[in-house]
Motif scaffolding. Structure first.
Motif, PDB file in Angstrom:
ATOM      1  N   LEU A 159     115.523  29.149 -24.118  1.00 36.79           N
ATOM      2  CA  LEU A 159     115.363  29.188 -25.569  1.00 36.79           C
ATOM      3  C   LEU A 159     116.751  29.023 -26.187  1.00 36.79           C
ATOM      4  O   LEU A 159     117.623  29.859 -25.995  1.00 36.79           O
ATOM      5  N   TYR A 160     116.964  27.912 -26.865  1.00 36.08           N
ATOM      6  CA  TYR A 160     118.216  27.637 -27.581  1.00 36.08           C
ATOM      7  C   TYR A 160     117.989  28.055 -29.027  1.00 36.08           C
ATOM      8  O   TYR A 160     116.961  27.709 -29.619  1.00 36.08           O
ATOM      9  N   ALA A 161     118.933  28.760 -29.617  1.00 33.91           N
ATOM     10  CA  ALA A 161     118.761  29.206 -30.995  1.00 33.91           C
ATOM     11  C   ALA A 161     120.085  29.199 -31.734  1.00 33.91           C
ATOM     12  O   ALA A 161     121.139  29.433 -31.147  1.00 33.91           O
ATOM     13  N   ALA A 162     119.998  28.947 -33.022  1.00 37.15           N
ATOM     14  CA  ALA A 162     121.131  29.074 -33.934  1.00 37.15           C
ATOM     15  C   ALA A 162     120.651  29.900 -35.115  1.00 37.15           C
ATOM     16  O   ALA A 162     119.544  29.694 -35.615  1.00 37.15           O
ATOM     17  N   VAL A 163     121.483  30.852 -35.530  1.00 39.30           N
ATOM     18  CA  VAL A 163     121.122  31.709 -36.660  1.00 39.30           C
ATOM     19  C   VAL A 163     122.246  31.696 -37.689  1.00 39.30           C
ATOM     20  O   VAL A 163     123.410  31.525 -37.357  1.00 39.30           O
ATOM     21  N   ARG A 164     121.852  31.884 -38.920  1.00 39.38           N
ATOM     22  CA  ARG A 164     122.794  32.014 -40.031  1.00 39.38           C
ATOM     23  C   ARG A 164     122.561  33.387 -40.645  1.00 39.38           C
ATOM     24  O   ARG A 164     121.672  33.561 -41.491  1.00 39.38           O
ATOM     25  N   PRO A 165     123.330  34.383 -40.216  1.00 39.35           N
ATOM     26  CA  PRO A 165     123.055  35.764 -40.622  1.00 39.35           C
ATOM     27  C   PRO A 165     123.062  35.997 -42.127  1.00 39.35           C
ATOM     28  O   PRO A 165     122.288  36.806 -42.626  1.00 39.35           O
ATOM     29  N   ALA A 166     123.912  35.303 -42.846  1.00 36.51           N
ATOM     30  CA  ALA A 166     124.048  35.558 -44.280  1.00 36.51           C
ATOM     31  C   ALA A 166     122.769  35.251 -45.045  1.00 36.51           C
ATOM     32  O   ALA A 166     122.491  35.865 -46.069  1.00 36.51           O
ATOM     33  N   THR A 167     121.982  34.296 -44.566  1.00 35.92           N
ATOM     34  CA  THR A 167     120.809  33.866 -45.326  1.00 35.92           C
ATOM     35  C   THR A 167     119.486  34.019 -44.590  1.00 35.92           C
ATOM     36  O   THR A 167     118.461  33.581 -45.082  1.00 35.92           O
ATOM     37  N   ARG A 168     119.516  34.581 -43.383  1.00 36.60           N
ATOM     38  CA  ARG A 168     118.313  34.780 -42.565  1.00 36.60           C
ATOM     39  C   ARG A 168     117.710  33.474 -42.069  1.00 36.60           C
ATOM     40  O   ARG A 168     116.561  33.427 -41.662  1.00 36.60           O
ATOM     41  N   PRO A 189     136.951  34.013 -24.672  1.00 34.23           N
ATOM     42  CA  PRO A 189     136.263  34.258 -23.404  1.00 34.23           C
ATOM     43  C   PRO A 189     135.938  35.747 -23.220  1.00 34.23           C
ATOM     44  O   PRO A 189     136.654  36.610 -23.706  1.00 34.23           O
ATOM     45  N   TYR A 190     134.853  35.991 -22.498  1.00 34.88           N
ATOM     46  CA  TYR A 190     134.431  37.349 -22.146  1.00 34.88           C
ATOM     47  C   TYR A 190     134.187  38.223 -23.381  1.00 34.88           C
ATOM     48  O   TYR A 190     134.498  39.399 -23.381  1.00 34.88           O
ATOM     49  N   ALA A 191     133.633  37.641 -24.433  1.00 37.81           N
ATOM     50  CA  ALA A 191     133.357  38.414 -25.650  1.00 37.81           C
ATOM     51  C   ALA A 191     131.952  38.109 -26.186  1.00 37.81           C
ATOM     52  O   ALA A 191     131.794  37.728 -27.337  1.00 37.81           O
ATOM     53  N   PRO A 192     130.902  38.294 -25.373  1.00 44.66           N
ATOM     54  CA  PRO A 192     129.554  37.987 -25.865  1.00 44.66           C
ATOM     55  C   PRO A 192     129.116  38.894 -27.007  1.00 44.66           C
ATOM     56  O   PRO A 192     128.243  38.526 -27.795  1.00 44.66           O
ATOM     57  N   GLU A 193     129.733  40.076 -27.126  1.00 47.06           N
ATOM     58  CA  GLU A 193     129.335  41.000 -28.189  1.00 47.06           C
ATOM     59  C   GLU A 193     129.677  40.467 -29.572  1.00 47.06           C
ATOM     60  O   GLU A 193     129.185  40.967 -30.580  1.00 47.06           O
ATOM     61  N   LEU A 194     130.522  39.440 -29.657  1.00 41.10           N
ATOM     62  CA  LEU A 194     130.862  38.843 -30.951  1.00 41.10           C
ATOM     63  C   LEU A 194     129.779  37.885 -31.444  1.00 41.10           C
ATOM     64  O   LEU A 194     129.778  37.513 -32.607  1.00 41.10           O
ATOM     65  N   ASN A 195     128.898  37.463 -30.564  1.00 40.24           N
ATOM     66  CA  ASN A 195     127.841  36.531 -30.944  1.00 40.24           C
ATOM     67  C   ASN A 195     126.586  37.314 -31.308  1.00 40.24           C
ATOM     68  O   ASN A 195     125.957  37.939 -30.459  1.00 40.24           O
ATOM     69  N   PRO A 196     126.185  37.294 -32.581  1.00 39.30           N
ATOM     70  CA  PRO A 196     125.024  38.093 -32.995  1.00 39.30           C
ATOM     71  C   PRO A 196     123.702  37.643 -32.390  1.00 39.30           C
ATOM     72  O   PRO A 196     122.748  38.409 -32.374  1.00 39.30           O
ATOM     73  N   VAL A 197     123.640  36.430 -31.859  1.00 39.63           N
ATOM     74  CA  VAL A 197     122.391  35.965 -31.251  1.00 39.63           C
ATOM     75  C   VAL A 197     122.056  36.791 -30.005  1.00 39.63           C
ATOM     76  O   VAL A 197     120.887  36.943 -29.651  1.00 39.63           O
ATOM     77  N   GLU A 198     123.066  37.365 -29.364  1.00 33.98           N
ATOM     78  CA  GLU A 198     122.814  38.204 -28.194  1.00 33.98           C
ATOM     79  C   GLU A 198     121.891  39.372 -28.532  1.00 33.98           C
ATOM     80  O   GLU A 198     121.059  39.766 -27.718  1.00 33.98           O
ATOM     81  N   THR A 222     121.485  40.480 -36.943  1.00 32.99           N
ATOM     82  CA  THR A 222     122.638  39.576 -36.822  1.00 32.99           C
ATOM     83  C   THR A 222     123.715  39.720 -37.885  1.00 32.99           C
ATOM     84  O   THR A 222     124.800  39.179 -37.709  1.00 32.99           O
ATOM     85  N   ASN A 223     123.458  40.407 -38.959  1.00 34.48           N
ATOM     86  CA  ASN A 223     124.418  40.434 -40.067  1.00 34.48           C
ATOM     87  C   ASN A 223     125.475  41.517 -39.846  1.00 34.48           C
ATOM     88  O   ASN A 223     125.454  42.567 -40.475  1.00 34.48           O
ATOM     89  N   TYR A 224     126.412  41.248 -38.952  1.00 28.36           N
ATOM     90  CA  TYR A 224     127.498  42.181 -38.663  1.00 28.36           C
ATOM     91  C   TYR A 224     128.418  42.305 -39.870  1.00 28.36           C
ATOM     92  O   TYR A 224     128.578  41.349 -40.631  1.00 28.36           O
ATOM     93  N   PRO A 225     129.076  43.442 -40.052  1.00 35.11           N
ATOM     94  CA  PRO A 225     129.988  43.603 -41.198  1.00 35.11           C
ATOM     95  C   PRO A 225     131.114  42.570 -41.215  1.00 35.11           C
ATOM     96  O   PRO A 225     131.475  42.074 -42.276  1.00 35.11           O
ATOM     97  N   TRP A 226     131.669  42.220 -40.059  1.00 42.84           N
ATOM     98  CA  TRP A 226     132.764  41.247 -40.060  1.00 42.84           C
ATOM     99  C   TRP A 226     132.262  39.854 -40.442  1.00 42.84           C
ATOM    100  O   TRP A 226     133.018  39.081 -41.012  1.00 42.84           O
ATOM    101  N   ILE A 227     131.006  39.556 -40.191  1.00 36.27           N
ATOM    102  CA  ILE A 227     130.448  38.256 -40.618  1.00 36.27           C
ATOM    103  C   ILE A 227     130.281  38.235 -42.123  1.00 36.27           C
ATOM    104  O   ILE A 227     130.555  37.238 -42.783  1.00 36.27           O
ATOM    105  N   ARG A 228     129.837  39.366 -42.685  1.00 37.06           N
ATOM    106  CA  ARG A 228     129.705  39.444 -44.153  1.00 37.06           C
ATOM    107  C   ARG A 228     131.046  39.231 -44.835  1.00 37.06           C
ATOM    108  O   ARG A 228     131.125  38.593 -45.872  1.00 37.06           O
TER     109      ARG A 228
END
Length: 187
Positions: free
Chosen positions: A57-66, A126-135, A177-183
């Motif tokens: 399953l490939y996905a792309a999300v835009r947290p700011a607008t759902r 590298p080695y930072a999957p926690e930065l990707n909200p799709v996880e 997906t809407n992390y504070p740093w993304i906002r």
């Protein structure tokens, strides 16, 4: 991240810049069990499949607008990523340029990958999957929709992926997906 968005804005004047996050998840017959409430000292009953058939399953999300975009593809490869990018770029509005943040998987940075003109790829460290909200979306879908199931073949796996993705509401997607740093970056 701000530099990547600013660079995309400078390279594409007059276009609206949108920040998207992308990832892939393998879904198959040998799934995980997930968490269940059960009597202490006893193991919960659950279904377990020992076969090995899967799809992605490939996905792309835009947290700011759902907003979200997803495709179910049979493999992860440069060719499959190219198919995903082509469909993703076609789904964007005509005056939009997407900054697509993704991990550093080999097929994301391949020289053979053809990136559409209205998409800029920005790799995560590298080695930072926690930065990707799709996880977090993958964790939610596996926990709520894709665990404790027997899937009898590839068609069932694809159907389960589609049902799970379609059950994801825009509000739930935003809460995941809407992390504070993304906002802060998108405001």
């Amino acid at each position: 991240m701000r530099r990547a968005v600013a660079a995309a804005a400078a390279d594409h004047p007059g276009r609206q810049i949108e920040l998207w996050f992308q990832d892939e998840a393998r879904v198959g017959q040998k799934g995980r069990t997930g968490h269940r409430w059960w009597a202490r000292g006893e193991r919960p009953r659950g279904l377990c499949d020992q076969r090995y058939d899967w799809t992605y399953l490939y996905a792309a999300v835009r947290p700011a607008t759902r907003e979200a975009f997803a495709l179910v593809l049979p493999v992860v490869s440069t060719t499959a990523m190219g198919v995903f990018l082509a469909h993703f770029a076609a789904a964007l509005a005509p005056n939009v340029h997407a900054v697509l943040v993704l991990d550093q998987a080999g097929w994301h940075g391949s020289r053979q990958l053809r990136v559409p003109a209205n998409v800029t790829l920005v790799p995560l460290p590298p080695y930072a999957p926690e930065l990707n909200p799709v996880e977090r979306v993958w964790l939610y879908l596996r926990e709520r929709f894709l665990s404790h199931r027997l899937l009898h073949g590839n068609a069932d796996i694809v159907e389960a992926c589609c049902q799970a993705w379609n059950a994801l509401s825009p509000d739930r997607l935003r809460s995941l997906t809407n992390y504070p740093w993304i906002r802060r970056i998108t405001s």
